[in-house]
Motif scaffolding. Structure first.
Motif, mmCIF file in Angstrom:
data_model
loop_
_atom_site.group_PDB
_atom_site.id
_atom_site.type_symbol
_atom_site.label_atom_id
_atom_site.label_comp_id
_atom_site.label_asym_id
_atom_site.label_seq_id
_atom_site.Cartn_x
_atom_site.Cartn_y
_atom_site.Cartn_z
ATOM 1 N N ARG A 184 0.576 -0.937 -0.326
ATOM 2 C CA ARG A 184 0.078 0.053 -0.424
ATOM 3 C C ARG A 184 0.972 1.243 0.324
ATOM 4 O O ARG A 184 0.568 2.259 -0.097
ATOM 5 C CB ARG A 184 -0.881 -0.365 1.328
ATOM 6 C CG ARG A 184 -2.095 -0.962 1.348
ATOM 7 C CD ARG A 184 -3.259 -0.551 2.217
ATOM 8 N NE ARG A 184 -2.539 -1.201 2.868
ATOM 9 C CZ ARG A 184 -2.855 -2.365 4.124
ATOM 10 N NH1 ARG A 184 -3.143 -3.325 2.904
ATOM 11 N NH2 ARG A 184 -2.558 -3.249 4.762
ATOM 12 N N MET A 185 1.734 1.206 0.850
ATOM 13 C CA MET A 185 2.967 2.610 0.872
ATOM 14 C C MET A 185 3.230 2.564 -1.019
ATOM 15 O O MET A 185 3.352 3.860 -1.185
ATOM 16 C CB MET A 185 4.235 2.438 1.757
ATOM 17 C CG MET A 185 4.172 2.238 2.804
ATOM 18 S SD MET A 185 5.645 1.579 3.253
ATOM 19 C CE MET A 185 4.860 1.039 5.699
ATOM 20 N N GLY A 186 3.498 1.358 -1.558
ATOM 21 C CA GLY A 186 4.223 1.699 -2.968
ATOM 22 C C GLY A 186 2.496 2.413 -4.159
ATOM 23 O O GLY A 186 2.972 3.401 -4.701
ATOM 24 N N GLU A 187 1.491 1.813 -3.439
ATOM 25 C CA GLU A 187 0.836 2.385 -4.327
ATOM 26 C C GLU A 187 0.006 4.347 -4.008
ATOM 27 O O GLU A 187 -0.023 4.746 -5.083
ATOM 28 C CB GLU A 187 -0.518 1.388 -3.751
ATOM 29 C CG GLU A 187 -1.968 2.212 -4.033
ATOM 30 C CD GLU A 187 -2.082 1.530 -5.763
ATOM 31 O OE1 GLU A 187 -2.682 2.184 -6.459
ATOM 32 O OE2 GLU A 187 -1.264 0.064 -6.246
ATOM 33 N N PHE A 188 0.168 4.435 -2.753
ATOM 34 C CA PHE A 188 -0.498 5.634 -1.858
ATOM 35 C C PHE A 188 0.529 6.387 -3.035
ATOM 36 O O PHE A 188 0.967 7.456 -3.677
ATOM 37 C CB PHE A 188 0.347 5.870 -1.157
ATOM 38 C CG PHE A 188 -1.747 5.545 -0.054
ATOM 39 C CD1 PHE A 188 -2.354 6.190 -0.293
ATOM 40 C CD2 PHE A 188 -1.613 4.465 0.806
ATOM 41 C CE1 PHE A 188 -3.741 6.019 -0.041
ATOM 42 C CE2 PHE A 188 -2.666 4.353 1.747
ATOM 43 C CZ PHE A 188 -3.760 4.972 1.119
ATOM 44 N N LEU A 189 2.261 6.073 -3.177
ATOM 45 C CA LEU A 189 3.141 6.699 -3.524
ATOM 46 C C LEU A 189 3.242 6.614 -5.050
ATOM 47 O O LEU A 189 3.626 8.048 -5.973
ATOM 48 C CB LEU A 189 4.995 6.165 -3.628
ATOM 49 C CG LEU A 189 5.864 6.836 -3.070
ATOM 50 C CD1 LEU A 189 5.880 8.104 -2.410
ATOM 51 C CD2 LEU A 189 7.349 6.158 -3.265
ATOM 52 N N ALA A 190 2.330 6.245 -6.102
ATOM 53 C CA ALA A 190 2.263 5.981 -7.405
ATOM 54 C C ALA A 190 1.293 6.987 -7.417
ATOM 55 O O ALA A 190 2.105 7.647 -8.246
ATOM 56 C CB ALA A 190 1.695 4.809 -7.618
ATOM 57 N N GLU A 191 0.583 7.082 -6.801
ATOM 58 C CA GLU A 191 -1.173 7.814 -6.790
ATOM 59 C C GLU A 191 -0.407 9.218 -6.612
ATOM 60 O O GLU A 191 -0.676 10.240 -7.061
ATOM 61 C CB GLU A 191 -1.896 7.796 -5.376
ATOM 62 C CG GLU A 191 -2.819 5.990 -6.209
ATOM 63 C CD GLU A 191 -3.060 6.338 -7.307
ATOM 64 O OE1 GLU A 191 -4.023 7.286 -8.351
ATOM 65 O OE2 GLU A 191 -3.002 4.946 -8.153
ATOM 66 N N LYS A 192 0.445 9.163 -5.617
ATOM 67 C CA LYS A 192 1.324 10.968 -5.472
ATOM 68 C C LYS A 192 1.748 11.450 -6.717
ATOM 69 O O LYS A 192 2.351 12.123 -7.618
ATOM 70 C CB LYS A 192 2.208 10.783 -4.554
ATOM 71 C CG LYS A 192 2.778 12.166 -4.046
ATOM 72 C CD LYS A 192 3.633 12.451 -2.609
ATOM 73 C CE LYS A 192 3.686 13.874 -2.432
ATOM 74 N NZ LYS A 192 4.619 14.116 -1.501
ATOM 75 N N ILE A 193 2.971 10.627 -7.649
ATOM 76 C CA ILE A 193 3.998 10.275 -8.498
ATOM 77 C C ILE A 193 2.653 11.324 -9.692
ATOM 78 O O ILE A 193 2.722 11.752 -10.615
ATOM 79 C CB ILE A 193 4.605 9.173 -9.211
ATOM 80 C CG1 ILE A 193 5.868 9.547 -8.034
ATOM 81 C CG2 ILE A 193 5.205 10.055 -10.346
ATOM 82 C CD1 ILE A 193 6.390 8.219 -8.071
ATOM 83 N N LYS A 194 1.528 10.401 -10.292
ATOM 84 C CA LYS A 194 0.446 10.662 -11.501
ATOM 85 C C LYS A 194 0.109 12.174 -10.801
ATOM 86 O O LYS A 194 0.037 12.612 -11.742
ATOM 87 C CB LYS A 194 -1.059 9.752 -11.188
ATOM 88 C CG LYS A 194 0.174 8.079 -11.401
ATOM 89 C CD LYS A 194 -1.062 7.243 -11.614
ATOM 90 C CE LYS A 194 -0.990 5.822 -11.641
ATOM 91 N NZ LYS A 194 -1.875 5.049 -11.483
#
Length: 404
Positions: A184-194
């Motif tokens: 989930r940390m990776g998921e949230f980080l990806a959303e921030k990058i997008k």
């Protein structure tokens, strides 16, 4: 005292006060600089006060209750008491983790207490659960088990950095599957990058082994970018951010990681790490990526900026040694040499961890936000901690010079 052997994970904030109390009240002489010895002696002193010759579960629970009233800070402890059995207890905030489990053997049921469930798994024990904040667990030689929460108003505020870095991904702590939390940390980080860097050009996502692999894998999946292992880790080198000297840390990074040039050459690379502490390791890794032919190097941290020292049992630098202390994201990116730098938001990190758990009330996140959960970490305490650390560094330097 009482034939107690004790293991302790954490740090007592009021160790010096307790040491003085033990000496003047009981003429108890502390032989080391370890607060674990102080914790052991406080426990023994309270056992003496709560019992005469008889030692039973109620007397032990009373002793742990009094220990909670006296000791401030983080402590997950397990103790053996001669001719009686095992006692484990956890501070009222549950800052440091503590679990227990069992296995069946020809001799009967056996029990084990550890910081993480992974330790139980590898020895064939089944996880029963966490020892709750403020709780004491007693296992007598007979196999009888007693449990009791010995601290009023206890709440579950585990250290957030455990889930980011220290815990093994195959562990379950306070109902949280660490592996799922890191996904989930990776998921949230990806959303921030997008959301914030939609034009970022990335050909490949590469983790900085080992702790960031899970987050990097999910981040690459969410971004639709290939995941590759670009660094090979030398498993005989320890963690670098807790090494005593700057030169020692610099040497160890080169010995610790080796880049696979084919994964970098001619590509726009996104490096993912679990966190950035001093920044010296990140700087060298970015340099290694560029030397391997990367066209651009972006850097993402699965944790927010580490701006404050941890005082609850993690050997983390003083604030002035932390790269995020007093610097903004652009300045940090310039220091480590990356084309851009993306940090996880603390709210997203907390949500990533909390999602699995029904018992977590909040988090001890002081290294990110400077809010110390025990409310007794004063500027004077932090100053004294800094001075002790500086003195220790001077002693190490003096030893190194004397060897020359």
């Amino acid at each position: 005292p009482y034939g107690i052997a004790l293991a302790h994970n954490g740090n007592l904030i009021n160790a010096e006060q307790l040491k003085s109390e033990l000496y003047y009240a009981s003429r108890c002489h502390i032989n080391t600089d370890s607060d674990s010895e102080i914790l052991l002696n406080v426990f023994a002193e309270e056992l003496r006060r709560s019992s005469d010759l008889h030692l039973g579960s109620e007397e032990i629970f009373t002793a742990v209750s009094q220990l909670h009233r006296r000791c401030r800070g983080a402590y997950a402890a397990v103790a053996m008491i001669a001719d009686y059995g095992l006692v484990a207890f956890r501070d009222p905030f549950g800052i440091r983790p503590l679990v227990y489990g069992y296995r069946e053997s020809p001799k009967g049921r056996e029990y084990m207490v550890a910081s993480e469930s992974a330790a139980l798994d590898v020895l064939g024990f089944r996880l029963i659960g966490d020892i709750s904040p403020g709780e004491a667990l007693i296992i007598e030689h007979t196999g009888a088990i007693h449990r009791k929460v010995c601290a009023p108003n206890s709440k579950c505020y585990p250290c957030l950095f455990e889930y980011v870095y220290f815990a093994r991904p195959d562990s379950i702590i306070d109902g949280v599957t660490v592996y799922q939390a890191r996904l989930r940390m990776g998921e949230f980080l990806a959303e921030k990058i997008k959301r914030e860097r939609p034009d970022m050009q990335v050909d490949v996502v590469i983790p900085i082994p080992d702790t960031s692999r899970t987050s990097a894998l999910q981040l690459s999946y969410s971004l639709g970018v290939p995941y590759r292992e670009g660094f090979i880790k030398n498993r005989y080198i320890g963690r670098t951010f807790i090494m005593p000297g700057q030169e020692e840390r610099k040497k160890s990074v080169k010995h610790k990681l080796n880049a696979i040039e084919a994964e970098f050459h001619g590509k726009h690379v996104l490096l993912v790490d679990d966190s950035i502490v001093r920044g010296t390791t990140s700087r060298q890794i970015v340099q290694m990526a560029r030397e391997s032919g990367a066209l651009s190097v972006h850097f993402a941290s699965a944790a927010p900026p580490v701006r404050f020292p941890n005082v609850y049992g993690i050997d983390m630098p003083t604030a002035e040694e932390l790269i995020a202390y007093g610097y903004d994201v652009e300045q940090i990116a310039a220091y480590i040499g990356s084309d851009s730098l993306i940090y996880q938001d603390i709210e997203d990190l907390q949500e990533a961890v909390r999602a699995d758990s029904t018992v977590i009330d909040g988090f001890e996140a002081s290294c990110f936000n400077g809010c110390y959960i025990t409310d007794d970490v004063t500027p004077a305490y932090l100053g004294a901690l800094k001075e002790r650390r500086n003195n220790a560094m001077r002693e190490l330097l003096s030893e190194d010079i004397s060897k020359l």
